[in-house]
Enzyme design. Structure first.
Site, PDB file in Angstrom:
ATOM      1  N   TYR A 146       0.856  -1.040  -0.206  1.00 17.82           N
ATOM      2  CA  TYR A 146       0.045   0.040  -0.004  1.00 17.82           C
ATOM      3  C   TYR A 146       0.966   1.370   0.075  1.00 17.82           C
ATOM      4  O   TYR A 146       0.053   2.321  -0.075  1.00 17.82           O
ATOM      5  CB  TYR A 146      -1.021  -0.153   1.103  1.00 17.82           C
ATOM      6  N   LYS A 161       4.471   4.829   4.969  1.00 13.55           N
ATOM      7  CA  LYS A 161       5.235   3.853   4.024  1.00 13.55           C
ATOM      8  C   LYS A 161       5.638   4.434   2.708  1.00 13.55           C
ATOM      9  O   LYS A 161       6.561   3.816   1.921  1.00 13.55           O
ATOM     10  CB  LYS A 161       4.570   2.444   4.034  1.00 13.55           C
TER      11      LYS A 161
END
Ligand code: COA
Length: 270
Positions: A146, A161
């Site tokens: 993701y 992230k």
């Protein structure tokens, strides 16, 4: 030759699996985390696995001063790192509209700021060491699919992230001239006590997730640790930098994270 390795979040889960993998090569392994008793238990396992030395630091990577002190202590004991595995993370499922500013900040601070603070503090010493000895060194970060797709249910972690992936690629370019390679691994879904409590909330959901993975099983921390060990190894991956290696049974190719994270968010009913 034994290397000096730091694994943030090395007391549990993927971090501990990677620390044990480095220990089996006879490296000197430092780990940090927030709970001293967890680190002490892990350190006994790491020593038993064959590490030349083990060091533990109770350190929350959100706090740059504490990270700087930890980097100085590791440096004083063993010199510059050969390998930094920036693994420490925090996550929970919460639909975007229900996420509080503090919830957003907690995950961004641990995952994105913490990764930068560690790369910065340890990286400076790696740069100095390279100027003196010309040896190659390595940083490995941990992301998730993701980071480049969408993370419904985990907008804070997805945003952090994505930042970690950009950070990794940027360091790969900036620090190549200092002999430092920077790569990421992207583990697929795996099961642990923590994920069963926080993510895969019941067996139906756990089964749905397996069915969304082309290789039809969860990733294991040990096999992700193998890929981390490969990327960190100068003799095997010395020409690889700026890469992001999915270790996910083909999960990211299917785009099914859109479905499963939605399902998790629905099941969590926060
Ligand atoms: N749902 C919604 N909000 C949550 C939450 C959840 N499950 N967990 C934490 N939050 C919110 C808190 O409510 C708080 O916001 P508020 O002040 O507006 O109420 C904010 O996040 C900080 O919470 P706190 O518990 O003080 O955070 P912390 O800094 O001690 O720890 C985490 C943050 C992410 C590490 C924590 O949620 C956690 O321990 N998660 C499980 C362990 C983990 O993440 N392991 C790694 C998996 S990759």
């Amino acid at each position: 030759m034994a290397r000096t390795v730091m694994v943030t979040g090395g007391g549990t889960g993927l971090g501990k699996a990677a620390a044990l993998r480095f220990a089996r090569e006879g490296d000197r392994v430092a780990i940090c985390g927030r709970r001293t008793e967890v680190l002490e238990a892990a350190s006994r396992e790491i020593a038993a696995a064959g590490a030349e030395g083990v060091a533990i630091f109770t350190c929350d990577v959100r706090y740059d001063d504490d990270v700087a002190k930890m980097a100085a202590a590791v440096h004083e004991r063993w010199g510059a790192l050969d390998v930094l595995l920036a693994n420490a993370a925090g996550n929970f499922v919460c639909p975007a509209e229900k996420l509080s500013p503090n919830g957003w900040k907690a995950v961004i601070e641990i995952v994105l700021n913490g990764t930068f603070f560690c790369c910065s503090a340890f990286g400076r010493k790696m740069i100095e060491a390279h100027a003196a000895d010309g040896r190659g060194r390595s940083i490995v970060t941990v992301v998730a699919d993701y980071a480049w797709a969408a993370g419904p249910g985990v907008i804070h972690s997805a945003s952090a992230k994505a930042g970690v992936l950009a950070l990794t690629r940027t360091l790969a370019v900036e620090w190549a001239r200092h002999g430092i390679r920077a790569n990421a691994v992207s583990p697929g879904p795996f099961r642990s006590e923590g994920t069963d409590k926080n993510l895969w909330l019941d067996e139906t959901l756990a089964r749905e997730i397996v069915e969304s993975i082309p290789l039809r099983r969860y990733t294991t921390p040990a096999e992700v640790a193998e890929s981390i060990a490969f990327l960190a190894d100068e003799s095997k991956a010395g020409y690889i930098t700026g890469a992001c290696l999915p270790v996910d049974g083909g999960h990211w190719l299917t785009g099914s994270h859109l479905g499963f994270l939605d399902a998790i968010a629905r099941a969590a009913k926060p």
